[in-house]
Design an enzyme around this catalytic site. Structure first.
Site, PDB file in Angstrom:
ATOM      1  N   LEU A 162      -1.428   6.963  -7.717  1.00  0.00           N
ATOM      2  CA  LEU A 162      -1.541   8.229  -8.442  1.00  0.00           C
ATOM      3  C   LEU A 162      -2.613   9.144  -7.853  1.00  0.00           C
ATOM      4  O   LEU A 162      -2.758  10.292  -8.290  1.00  0.00           O
ATOM      5  CB  LEU A 162      -1.799   7.973  -9.926  1.00  0.00           C
ATOM      6  CG  LEU A 162      -0.699   7.173 -10.640  1.00  0.00           C
ATOM      7  CD1 LEU A 162      -1.003   7.057 -12.132  1.00  0.00           C
ATOM      8  CD2 LEU A 162       0.678   7.775 -10.422  1.00  0.00           C
ATOM      9  N   ARG A 163      -3.390   8.644  -6.898  1.00  0.00           N
ATOM     10  CA  ARG A 163      -4.272   9.439  -6.025  1.00  0.00           C
ATOM     11  C   ARG A 163      -5.469  10.091  -6.714  1.00  0.00           C
ATOM     12  O   ARG A 163      -6.253  10.769  -6.037  1.00  0.00           O
ATOM     13  CB  ARG A 163      -3.457  10.533  -5.316  1.00  0.00           C
ATOM     14  CG  ARG A 163      -2.267  10.056  -4.510  1.00  0.00           C
ATOM     15  CD  ARG A 163      -2.635   9.082  -3.431  1.00  0.00           C
ATOM     16  NE  ARG A 163      -1.552   8.868  -2.466  1.00  0.00           N
ATOM     17  CZ  ARG A 163      -1.493   7.852  -1.636  1.00  0.00           C
ATOM     18  NH1 ARG A 163      -2.452   6.932  -1.642  1.00  0.00           N
ATOM     19  NH2 ARG A 163      -0.498   7.728  -0.787  1.00  0.00           N
TER      20      ARG A 163
ATOM     21  N   ASN B 214      -6.911   2.412  -4.105  1.00  0.00           N
ATOM     22  CA  ASN B 214      -7.390   3.098  -2.898  1.00  0.00           C
ATOM     23  C   ASN B 214      -7.647   4.571  -3.238  1.00  0.00           C
ATOM     24  O   ASN B 214      -6.872   5.458  -2.896  1.00  0.00           O
ATOM     25  CB  ASN B 214      -6.437   2.926  -1.714  1.00  0.00           C
ATOM     26  CG  ASN B 214      -4.979   3.075  -2.088  1.00  0.00           C
ATOM     27  OD1 ASN B 214      -4.622   3.219  -3.256  1.00  0.00           O
ATOM     28  ND2 ASN B 214      -4.124   3.051  -1.081  1.00  0.00           N
TER      29      ASN B 214
ATOM     30  N   ASP C 189      -5.102  -2.972  -2.107  1.00  0.00           N
ATOM     31  CA  ASP C 189      -3.849  -2.476  -1.526  1.00  0.00           C
ATOM     32  C   ASP C 189      -4.100  -1.437  -0.446  1.00  0.00           C
ATOM     33  O   ASP C 189      -4.977  -0.585  -0.568  1.00  0.00           O
ATOM     34  CB  ASP C 189      -2.959  -1.870  -2.601  1.00  0.00           C
ATOM     35  CG  ASP C 189      -1.605  -1.502  -2.034  1.00  0.00           C
ATOM     36  OD1 ASP C 189      -0.905  -2.396  -1.553  1.00  0.00           O
ATOM     37  OD2 ASP C 189      -1.270  -0.304  -2.025  1.00  0.00           O
TER      38      ASP C 189
ATOM     39  N   HIS D 186      -1.962  -7.100  -0.859  1.00  0.00           N
ATOM     40  CA  HIS D 186      -1.340  -6.447   0.296  1.00  0.00           C
ATOM     41  C   HIS D 186      -1.592  -7.378   1.476  1.00  0.00           C
ATOM     42  O   HIS D 186      -2.747  -7.613   1.854  1.00  0.00           O
ATOM     43  CB  HIS D 186      -1.996  -5.080   0.524  1.00  0.00           C
ATOM     44  CG  HIS D 186      -1.550  -4.382   1.765  1.00  0.00           C
ATOM     45  ND1 HIS D 186      -0.797  -3.228   1.731  1.00  0.00           N
ATOM     46  CD2 HIS D 186      -1.752  -4.651   3.087  1.00  0.00           C
ATOM     47  CE1 HIS D 186      -0.558  -2.815   2.971  1.00  0.00           C
ATOM     48  NE2 HIS D 186      -1.136  -3.674   3.814  1.00  0.00           N
TER      49      HIS D 186
ATOM     50  N   HIS E 240       4.990  -5.670  -2.123  1.00  0.00           N
ATOM     51  CA  HIS E 240       6.003  -5.106  -1.220  1.00  0.00           C
ATOM     52  C   HIS E 240       6.408  -6.011  -0.042  1.00  0.00           C
ATOM     53  O   HIS E 240       6.213  -5.670   1.126  1.00  0.00           O
ATOM     54  CB  HIS E 240       5.567  -3.749  -0.682  1.00  0.00           C
ATOM     55  CG  HIS E 240       4.144  -3.633  -0.214  1.00  0.00           C
ATOM     56  ND1 HIS E 240       3.533  -4.541   0.619  1.00  0.00           N
ATOM     57  CD2 HIS E 240       3.218  -2.680  -0.467  1.00  0.00           C
ATOM     58  CE1 HIS E 240       2.297  -4.155   0.858  1.00  0.00           C
ATOM     59  NE2 HIS E 240       2.081  -3.021   0.204  1.00  0.00           N
TER      60      HIS E 240
ATOM     61  N   ASP F 125       6.121   1.330  -4.862  1.00  0.00           N
ATOM     62  CA  ASP F 125       5.013   1.683  -3.963  1.00  0.00           C
ATOM     63  C   ASP F 125       4.978   3.201  -3.766  1.00  0.00           C
ATOM     64  O   ASP F 125       4.796   3.701  -2.657  1.00  0.00           O
ATOM     65  CB  ASP F 125       5.144   0.959  -2.621  1.00  0.00           C
ATOM     66  CG  ASP F 125       3.866   1.049  -1.781  1.00  0.00           C
ATOM     67  OD1 ASP F 125       2.843   1.537  -2.296  1.00  0.00           O
ATOM     68  OD2 ASP F 125       3.894   0.638  -0.606  1.00  0.00           O
TER      69      ASP F 125
END
Length: 667
Positions: free
Chosen positions: A61-62, A92, A149, A176, A229, A301
């Site tokens: 969602l940044r 991240n 991740d 990840h 993923h 993702d």
């Protein structure tokens, strides 16, 4: 509010049944074949499928730190549009949520702006640098688990330490998996396509080798472990064996890994993600893992970036694609409809298992459960058009692909957070400026809320005091807060509109109909308009030019005095052809003759029905979209129930839209 969902099919978890569902105070209160309607607002599902809301265990969602890519609000609006009622964003961010102080900034944004449930992850290591362990204990009450991740934890000792602490805190490690030493500057899968086209490859071992290491550590520590993923057949087999041993291991894969393979790649940023889309054999192994239960979740993702960051091809673009708004339509069309995967399996991996793994409530349509519900339309053919996304991100490998299903409504805690059927907004707009184009055609520019307009070719309806505007008007162009219409003054209502002075305010219904699906465009596209059918083509031409595919534009008018917008189309970079019935401008005759002289094989058309039918019958056209303006007949606040005939039955113009695919039309 108490309401009743009726007229649809409900997925019970054990099968499908015709049931009614009553909701009050954010929870399901009753489920039965027939329920009392007294005191309840009725919501008609129209034979659609009602399921518990989807859960995505892996999104980006940044916010905070990268709000130019996405925000909590835009990301969760996209989630709602995709049928998701809960999402789990990765850490991240900036600051990285590696301690409670940093996590609080993200939690504040979630509390302020989230449209669906959001359960964040905390980082495994400080700054996601793989060195010192983050403050897992302080974050544990507020997070779904711990992940670095975007980066694999390279140190065996650091991952062992993280697993022991996560085990103590009863939280999963969400990994990840990537061995940095094996990446070697790759940008796509190290396969035949990469070698044939001269691209550096990312080997499959870079993923499965770290999964192999982590599974040994899980056996040693007993930590709950979820693999992000997965993309390779070796990864599927390793996880299958770990589950057979009884290890507490789960995993996810994404729609793009289940549907695409490296044979589908193009040198475009929308095909670049990490891990990469791999070989056909890998894809088939993932589908097999989905069927036998090895793969527990389908996660998108969802990883939005700016247009600039995704415009540098496979080598230079940022890693990541968006997926919240395309996941179910793609899975249904390319896995369920061909018979590769049962619908029940897809629903289980989107709804049931994610909740079970992360201890979330819901997942059943039963009394007492949260009213987190999604309405699916399994007969809703359209194409994936990134221009309509709620997300800020537009990069998807599925752009232009045909899908046959849609998410029509999403309820979170009983509140309607997405309604595909009701995107029309009633707003007030102020006339800013006007200019005459011909003796009776005017260009009108308004200021106001344009958020309900999503596509070229949509309509607005305008209330003009003392008059009745019988037909909506096509949107010619729009941007945030500004709208341009082109109107022919041919009756009392339209004359009053065109005579209005700048500064006059009008009530409008904005966003009527579906509009053109720009994702269908090919490089040989012709836009065909006649008279007042020309305006919606301008916004369409703008969109196509932005995509780097300027169209040919064929315009037909009665006389030279009736012509308008030729120079505006030319200024966009379009090739413009004009015909007039009397030959006073351009070629003499009808616009159909212009189309026949092009080498275009796809048409976007707008105008009177006889013109549209003539274009439709041109043998050179392989496809097209046709806007039936002449079939419109509604007035603001006075619906006349206008429909057009399609092979799927009647479509209501103001909701289903005036724009039809060539193959849909029944003349």
């Amino acid at each position: 509010m108490e309401y009743l969902l009726t007229g649809g099919t409900v997925w019970t978890g054990d099968g499908f049944a015709r049931l009614e569902v009553a909701v009050a105070d954010g929870r399901i209160v009753s489920v039965a074949p027939t329920l009392d309607r007294k005191g309840r607002e009725k919501i008609e599902l129209k034979d659609r499928l009602l399921v518990p809301g989807f859960v995505d265990v892996h999104v980006h969602l940044r916010e905070p730190g990268f709000s130019y890519k996405e925000t909590i609000r835009t990301g969760t609006e996209a989630a709602a549009a995709g049928g998701y009622t809960a999402v789990m964003p990765m850490p991240n961010l900036n600051p990285v949520p590696d301690c409670l102080e940093h996590l609080r900034e993200e939690l504040a944004a979630i509390g302020r702006d989230a449209q669906v449930r959001v359960l964040p992850y905390g980082a495994i290591t400080c700054g996601e640098r793989g060195e010192a362990l983050a403050d897992l204990a302080a974050m544990a009450p507020y997070v779904a688990g711990f992940s670095d991740d975007g980066r694999g934890v390279q140190s065996d000792d650091r991952m062992r330490e993280a697993m022991r602490e996560a085990k103590r805190l009863d939280r999963p490690i969400v990994a990840h998996c990537e061995v940095n030493d094996l990446l070697r500057g790759g940008c796509i899968h190290d396969g035949v396509w990469a070698r044939d086209h001269g691209f550096p490859g990312i080997c499959s071992e870079s993923e499965w080798r770290q999964i192999e290491r982590d599974l040994r550590l899980v056996e040693e520590t007993g930590c709950r472990y979820h693999v992000c993923h997965i993309s390779t057949r070796e990864s599927v087999e390793l996880i299958r064996r770990a589950k057979a041993k009884g290890l507490p291991v789960t995993c996810e894969t994404g729609p793009h890994y289940l549907v695409l393979c490296d044979e589908d790649l193009r040198d475009e940023g929308r095909f670049k993600m990490n891990p990469p889309i791999r070989s056909r054999a890998d894809r088939d192994a993932l589908v097999a893992g989905l069927l036998d239960g090895t793969i527990d979740c389908i996660a998108t993702d969802h990883a939005p970036h700016s247009a600039e960051e995704k415009a540098k091809g496979l080598r230079g673009s940022a890693m990541g694609v968006v997926g919240l708004e395309t996941a179910f339509p793609i899975l249904y069309t390319y896995l369920v409809e061909p018979g590769l995967v049962p619908l029940e399996t897809v629903l289980d991996r989107l709804i049931v298992r994610p909740r079970r793994i992360f201890g979330l409530p819901g997942g059943r349509i039963a009394p007492g459960e949260p009213a987190d519900l999604t309405v699916l339309n399994l007969r809703s053919p359209h194409t994936v058009d990134p221009e309509t996304f709620r997300s800020k991100g537009r990069a998807t490998p599925f752009a232009g692909m045909h899908v046959s299903a849609s998410v029509d409504k999403t309820f979170c805690a009983g509140e309607l957070v997405w309604d595909r059927d009701e995107r029309v907004a009633e707003v007030s707009m102020t006339l800013l400026a006007k200019r005459p184009l011909t003796a009776d055609v005017w260009e009108l520019t308004f200021a106001g809320d344009t958020s309900a307009i999503a596509r070229p070719g949509q309509f607005v309806n305008i209330a003009v005091e003392g008059c009745f505007l019988r037909r909506p008007i096509s949107v010619c162009a729009w941007c945030d807060g500004q709208l341009t219409l082109i109107c022919r003054a041919q009756g009392a209502g339209t004359r009053a509109l065109c005579d209005a002075a700048p500064g006059t305010a009008f009530d409008m219904l904005v966003g009527l109909g579906n509009g053109y699906d720009v994702a269908k465009a090919t490089e040989k596209t012709v836009l065909v308009g006649g008279g007042v059918g020309v305006p919606p083509l301008y916004a369409l031409a703008e969109a196509l030019c932005r995509r780097g595919a300027p169209p040919t534009v064929a315009l037909g008018f009665n006389t030279a005095a009736d012509c308008f917008y030729e120079e505006e189309f030319q200024a966009l970079g379009c090739r413009v052809l004009v015909s007039t019935v009397d030959g006073s401008r351009g070629e003499k005759g009808f616009v159909t003759a212009l189309v026949e002289k092009t080498d275009c094989d796809y048409a976007f058309c707008c105008g009177p029905e006889p013109m549209l039918q003539a274009v439709y019958n041109l043998p050179q056209l392989q496809g097209g979209q046709f806007s039936f303006e002449e079939r419109m007949g509604c007035g603001f606040g006075a619906c006349m129930g206008c429909t057009c005939r399609t092979k799927y039955g009647s479509k209501r113009i103001c909701k289903d839209g005036p724009v039809l695919e060539k193959e849909e039309i029944v003349w």
